[in-house]
Design a protein around this motif. Structure first.
Motif, PDB file in Angstrom:
ATOM      1  N   HIS A   1      -6.578 -19.386 -10.429  1.00  0.00           N
ATOM      2  CA  HIS A   1      -6.589 -18.008 -10.947  1.00  0.00           C
ATOM      3  C   HIS A   1      -7.858 -17.311 -10.440  1.00  0.00           C
ATOM      4  O   HIS A   1      -8.806 -17.066 -11.197  1.00  0.00           O
ATOM      5  CB  HIS A   1      -6.534 -18.001 -12.481  1.00  0.00           C
ATOM      6  CG  HIS A   1      -5.222 -18.460 -13.033  1.00  0.00           C
ATOM      7  ND1 HIS A   1      -4.896 -19.790 -13.146  1.00  0.00           N
ATOM      8  CD2 HIS A   1      -4.135 -17.769 -13.473  1.00  0.00           C
ATOM      9  CE1 HIS A   1      -3.675 -19.902 -13.643  1.00  0.00           C
ATOM     10  NE2 HIS A   1      -3.190 -18.693 -13.857  1.00  0.00           N
ATOM     11  N   SER A   2      -7.849 -17.004  -9.163  1.00  0.00           N
ATOM     12  CA  SER A   2      -9.024 -16.418  -8.516  1.00  0.00           C
ATOM     13  C   SER A   2      -9.447 -15.094  -9.140  1.00  0.00           C
ATOM     14  O   SER A   2     -10.619 -14.725  -9.106  1.00  0.00           O
ATOM     15  CB  SER A   2      -8.751 -16.216  -7.021  1.00  0.00           C
ATOM     16  OG  SER A   2      -7.624 -15.368  -6.832  1.00  0.00           O
ATOM     17  N   GLU A   3      -8.486 -14.389  -9.746  1.00  0.00           N
ATOM     18  CA  GLU A   3      -8.791 -13.086 -10.318  1.00  0.00           C
ATOM     19  C   GLU A   3      -9.800 -13.178 -11.475  1.00  0.00           C
ATOM     20  O   GLU A   3     -10.462 -12.185 -11.814  1.00  0.00           O
ATOM     21  CB  GLU A   3      -7.509 -12.401 -10.809  1.00  0.00           C
ATOM     22  CG  GLU A   3      -6.872 -12.980 -12.059  1.00  0.00           C
ATOM     23  CD  GLU A   3      -6.041 -14.236 -11.847  1.00  0.00           C
ATOM     24  OE1 GLU A   3      -5.482 -14.752 -12.827  1.00  0.00           O
ATOM     25  OE2 GLU A   3      -5.944 -14.675 -10.679  1.00  0.00           O
TER      26      GLU A   3
ATOM     27  N   GLY B   1     -13.063 -12.350  -9.985  1.00  0.00           N
ATOM     28  CA  GLY B   1     -13.092 -11.208  -9.082  1.00  0.00           C
ATOM     29  C   GLY B   1     -12.775 -11.529  -7.641  1.00  0.00           C
ATOM     30  O   GLY B   1     -12.998 -10.693  -6.752  1.00  0.00           O
TER      31      GLY B   1
ATOM     32  N   GLY C   1     -10.122 -12.322  -4.485  1.00  0.00           N
ATOM     33  CA  GLY C   1      -8.827 -11.771  -4.133  1.00  0.00           C
ATOM     34  C   GLY C   1      -7.733 -12.820  -4.138  1.00  0.00           C
ATOM     35  O   GLY C   1      -7.993 -14.033  -4.115  1.00  0.00           O
ATOM     36  N   ASN C   2      -6.503 -12.355  -4.153  1.00  0.00           N
ATOM     37  CA  ASN C   2      -5.350 -13.269  -4.161  1.00  0.00           C
ATOM     38  C   ASN C   2      -5.290 -14.138  -2.913  1.00  0.00           C
ATOM     39  O   ASN C   2      -4.727 -15.235  -2.936  1.00  0.00           O
ATOM     40  CB  ASN C   2      -4.050 -12.478  -4.303  1.00  0.00           C
ATOM     41  CG  ASN C   2      -3.921 -11.830  -5.669  1.00  0.00           C
ATOM     42  OD1 ASN C   2      -4.467 -12.326  -6.649  1.00  0.00           O
ATOM     43  ND2 ASN C   2      -3.206 -10.715  -5.736  1.00  0.00           N
TER      44      ASN C   2
END
Length: 291
Positions: free
Chosen positions: A175-177, A180, A182-183
Motif C-alpha cells: 500500500h504505497s499510498e 505518499g 505512487g502506484n
C-alpha cells in the motif's frame, strides 16, 4: 522418499555443515556445481551436475518455510549461499531465488550483493539453531571440533521479528499510498544498504526513494523503540544521500525517510522527529481478515 526430496534435505545438511565450518572466518558462497558434487548429484565424469539444482534448492526452501510455520518465527534463507561460478551473476544466487525474494531480479548487481551479504550475517547469527532445524527435519545434527565455542558464541534464541511487525511491513509494502509513494513505485521489503543495515520497506521511483521504518502495536516505548526508530530514519537518509554520490547506485537526489507507526508517537518524541526532519505517520493498522 523421492530423489528430489532427498537431494533437498542433503543440500540443507551440506549447507549447514558449510556454515559451521565458516564460523571463525568469513562466510563464503558455494557454487551450484560444488554443492551438487557434495550431495552425490554427479555426471558420468564425476563432476557435480549443477543444472537443475535450482529446483532442488526451491524444494529445500519450502521445507524451511513449513518449519517456519511450525516454529512461528523466520529462518534465514540459507539457500542464498549457493552462487553462480560464471556469467552476469558470478558470485551471486541465480534469479530463481526470486521464489523467496520476489524483487531480487529488479536489483542492480551491487544491490544484490548487499542483500546477499546481509543474509549471510543472518545465517551466521542463527548459530547453533541450525542443528535444531536439522533435527526437526529428521536429519543428523552436525558436530564440530569447535562445538563449545560455536554454542557459546552463536547460540541465539528467537530472531526478534514479531508476527505483528512482519504483517505491518508487508501491508505497507503493498500500500504505497500510505507514505505518499505512487502506484508505480517499486516496493522492497528489507532493503539492504551497502553498510548491510536494512530498512523495513523502501519505495523506488525514478525521481524519489522513500525509506520506511515501521513500528507495530507491540513496540515497547519503555525500551526507547520509538526514539530508536527516529534515529534509524536519520541513518537511512544519510546512507541514501551517500549512495546518491556512488555510481554503482541510481539513487535520485530526492530521498525521504518515514517512521510509520501502528500506534501514536508519544509527545516527548515529536519535537525530536520534527527537528531531525523525520516524517511520522501514525495509526496505520493492518486490517483484520474476516474469519
Amino acid at each position: 522418499m523421492n530423489s528430489s526430496h532427498s537431494f533437498a534435505k542433503g543440500s540443507l545438511h551440506e549447507l549447514v555443515r558449510h556454515v559451521f565450518s565458516s564460523y571463525f572466518e568469513s562466510l563464503r558462497g558455494i557454487t551450484y556445481q560444488e554443492l551438487a558434487r557434495r550431495i552425490g548429484r554427479i555426471n558420468k565424469h564425476g563432476v557435480g551436475h549443477g543444472h537443475g539444482m535450482g529446483k532442488v534448492l526451491g524444494e529445500m526452501g519450502h521445507l524451511l518455510e513449513q518449519l517456519e510455520g511450525e516454529w512461528g518465527e523466520p529462518i534465514p534463507h540459507i539457500q542464498s549461499l549457493v552462487i553462480n561460478k560464471q556469467g552476469p551473476l558470478t558470485g551471486l544466487p541465480d534469479e530463481g531465488i526470486r521464489e523467496f525474494w520476489p524483487k531480487y531480479p529488479d536489483l542492480s548487481k551491487q544491490e544484490k550483493l548487499n542483500k546477499v551479504h546481509t543474509e549471510y550475517n543472518r545465517i551466521l547469527e542463527f548459530g547453533s539453531r541450525w542443528n535444531k532445524v536439522l533435527s526437526d527435519l529428521g536429519l543428523e545434527i552436525i558436530k564440530s571440533a569447535n562445538q563449545d565455542d560455536l554454542y557459546s558464541k552463536r547460540a541465539f534464541g528467537r530472531t526478534g521479528e514479531s508476527p505483528e511487525h512482519l504483517a505491518l511491513k508487508n501491508y505497507v509494502c503493498s500500500h504505497s499510498e500510505l507514505v505518499g509513494a505512487g502506484n508505480n513505485d517499486k516496493g522492497y521489503i528489507e532493503y539492504s544498504f551497502p553498510s548491510l543495515d536494512t530498512v523495513d520497506v523502501l519505495f523506488k521511483s525514478p525521481n524519489r526513494w522513500i525509506a520506511v521504518e515501521v513500528k507495530s502495536c507491540i513496540s515497547d516505548n519503555y525500551r526507547g523503540d520509538f526514539e530508536r526508530g527516529i534515529y534509524q530514519c536519520v541513518k537511512y537518509r544519510a546512507l541514501l544521500e551517500a549512495m546518491y554520490k556512488d555510481e554503482h547506485y541510481s539513487v535520485p537526489e530526492n530521498v525521504q525517510v518515514v517512521l510509520l507507526l501502528e500506534t501514536s508517537l508519544p509527545d516527548k518524541y515529536k519535537s525530536t522527529a520534527s527537528d531531525l526532519g523525520v516524517d511520522v505517520i501514525e495509526g496505520i493498522s493492518v486490517p483484520k481478515v474476516p474469519q
